[in-house]
Design a protein around this motif. Structure first.
Motif, PDB file in Angstrom:
ATOM      1  N   ALA A  36      12.012  69.099 -36.618  1.00  0.00           N
ATOM      2  CA  ALA A  36      11.477  69.399 -37.494  1.00  0.00           C
ATOM      3  C   ALA A  36      11.706  70.938 -37.101  1.00  0.00           C
ATOM      4  N   GLU A  37      12.061  71.645 -38.246  1.00  0.00           N
ATOM      5  CA  GLU A  37      11.412  73.632 -38.048  1.00  0.00           C
ATOM      6  C   GLU A  37       9.744  73.389 -38.036  1.00  0.00           C
ATOM      7  N   GLU A  38       9.102  72.931 -38.421  1.00  0.00           N
ATOM      8  CA  GLU A  38       7.645  72.738 -38.027  1.00  0.00           C
ATOM      9  C   GLU A  38       7.301  72.482 -36.741  1.00  0.00           C
ATOM     10  N   ILE A  55       8.875  74.147 -33.982  1.00  0.00           N
ATOM     11  CA  ILE A  55       9.961  75.043 -32.788  1.00  0.00           C
ATOM     12  C   ILE A  55       8.733  76.031 -32.036  1.00  0.00           C
ATOM     13  N   ARG A  70      21.114  73.961 -29.550  1.00  0.00           N
ATOM     14  CA  ARG A  70      19.950  74.328 -30.581  1.00  0.00           C
ATOM     15  C   ARG A  70      20.400  75.063 -32.052  1.00  0.00           C
ATOM     16  N   ASP A 100      19.642  76.428 -34.735  1.00  0.00           N
ATOM     17  CA  ASP A 100      19.020  78.515 -35.057  1.00  0.00           C
ATOM     18  C   ASP A 100      19.115  78.945 -33.859  1.00  0.00           C
ATOM     19  N   SER A 159      11.567  63.969 -42.083  1.00  0.00           N
ATOM     20  CA  SER A 159      13.042  64.441 -42.559  1.00  0.00           C
ATOM     21  C   SER A 159      14.343  63.651 -43.110  1.00  0.00           C
ATOM     22  N   THR A 203      17.216  65.047 -40.304  1.00  0.00           N
ATOM     23  CA  THR A 203      17.011  64.215 -39.111  1.00  0.00           C
ATOM     24  C   THR A 203      17.804  62.903 -38.778  1.00  0.00           C
TER      25      THR A 203
END
Length: 431
Positions: free
Chosen positions: A157-159, A161, A181, A183, A219, A222
């Protein structure tokens, strides 16, 4: 100072042409020493245009500008130095001095543009473009090295990172693993991001590291990729998903039966990074072909087909076969129909003599078996043990008649009188 002999007339900017026109458009009464007018008319004559009509040019508001535009279109090989030579013939030194700075600036711009345009962009190759997903592919695919393979794809999840950055630093620097990854590694402008991720997971990533946390569970993206990877693992029967607890949360239904690594465990016997790296690594199993030299198979000389000779009156049969230096008797395999494991049973043998008389290079040897036969009115009665012994005899050595004598003695032990059958006993041999 730029060399004007290398700068074409097409490099003149509109500002420079306007400055030249403002100086040559006014009519000059005094001609030059060569008789040419010292204005735009002299420039027109020096340019040597067959279609130039001076009355028509005089009607234009900017005749010098018109002449310069025609020179730029038709005289591609005319350089700045050549144009200044034309002005010298018209004895217009003032125009040369006043426009020198402007022409120098135009020459510098032209040189810069020429150097910038020496390198051109490559045309798009759709076949190559389809294979490029990550920045590593931009370097490998054009050189023919193939697409980049990765040890694992990170799904998080982006949180989370910050933890992912720490994980990449540990695994890539210390354990030398190749991670992917989204990003960081994906090129910008992929039309279908989900399709690219699915292609990477199924074809180019050995594992999928799922960073479990409350944000991960919430999410839907995911969840989709976990389901897709699990389907791939079932299809290929491979260990594909490696779930790791970053923060305690409810385990998704798809991962409840997986062994999950917990980052929060603190123990001397538990090293999270070492366990994770060993779980990601793929064993380097290389099939090495062993070049074992097999021993040559000895050639076995097959016996020639047997021929049967039977003398109905004398009951004689013979065969001679020479193998190497040893002469042996042989015959086609024949299994007589005799009862087994029965003691004291009257045996009425139906033995068809299948011995062969084969001529060898030496003189033929014939053996008379009549002396081994019982009388015409006889019936052989043998035990099962004796029958088995007689069946086990498959070949006789012609050099020694001990086996033949033993067989005849066995058959002569017990005799009975009977006129029902005419028995013929012959020796069958197997090679």
């Amino acid at each position: 100072m730029t060399d004007f002999s290398t700068v074409p007339i097409v490099a003149l900017s509109d500002t420079t042409k306007e400055s030249i026109s403002s100086l040559l458009n006014p009519t000059k009464c005094l001609p030059a020493d060569n008789g040419l007018p010292r204005d735009w008319r002299g420039l027109a004559e020096l340019a040597v245009f067959d279609s130039v009509d001076l009355p028509n040019l005089s009607s234009k508001s900017d005749p010098c500008g018109y002449i310069l535009s025609i020179i730029q279109k038709k005289s591609q090989g005319l350089m700045f130095a050549t144009f200044q030579a034309l002005l010298e013939k018209l004895e217009r030194w003032d125009v040369i001095d006043d426009t020198a700075a402007l022409m120098e600036r135009d020459a510098q711009i032209y040189k810069q543009c020429s150097q910038r345009t020496l390198t051109s962009a490559n045309a798009i190759d759709n076949h190559v473009e389809e294979q490029i997903i990550t920045y590593d592919d931009l370097w490998r695919v054009p050189q023919g090295l193939g697409k980049q393979q990765y040890d694992a794809f990170l799904l998080f999840a982006e949180e989370d990172i910050n933890f992912v950055d720490e994980l990449c630093e540990k695994l890539e620097d210390k354990y030398e693993l190749k991670l992917c990854r989204k990003d960081r590694d994906f090129i910008v402008g992929l039309p279908f991001e989900h399709s690219a991720i699915m292609k990477l997971i199924s074809e180019r990533c050995n594992r999928l590291i799922a960073i479990l946390s409350p944000n991960f569970v919430r999410s839907s993206v995911t969840e989709f990729f976990v389901n897709f990877t699990q389907a791939q693992a079932i299809e290929t029967r491979a260990r594909k998903i490696i779930p790791c607890f970053y923060k305690r949360c409810e385990v998704p239904v798809q991962l409840r039966y997986y062994h999950i690594l917990d980052f929060n465990i603190q123990s001397k016997n538990f090293n999270f990074w070492e366990k994770l790296s060993k779980s990601i690594k793929t064993p380097d199993v290389r099939c090495r072909e062993t070049r074992a030299t097999a021993l040559p198979t000895p050639a076995v000389e097959k016996s020639k087909p047997c021929k049967f000779l039977q003398d109905t009156e004398r009951n004689e049969c013979s065969m001679v076969e020479k193998v190497g230096e040893v002469k042996k008797t042989s015959c086609e395999s024949y299994e007589p129909k005799l009862p087994c494991n029965v003691d004291n049973v009257d045996v009425e043998p139906e033995i068809i003599p299948e011995t062969v008389a084969q001529k060898s290079k030496g003189p033929s040897r014939f053996f008379n078996f009549k002396k081994f036969l019982p009388s015409k009115q006889s019936k052989v009665k043998c035990s099962s043990k004796e029958l088995n012994e007689s069946r086990s005899l498959s070949a006789f050595d012609l050099s020694s008649l001990d086996s033949i004598n033993s067989l005849s003695d066995t058959c002569k032990k017990k005799k009975t009188t009977s006129n029902k059958y005419k028995n013929k006993i012959s020796v069958f041999m197997k090679s």
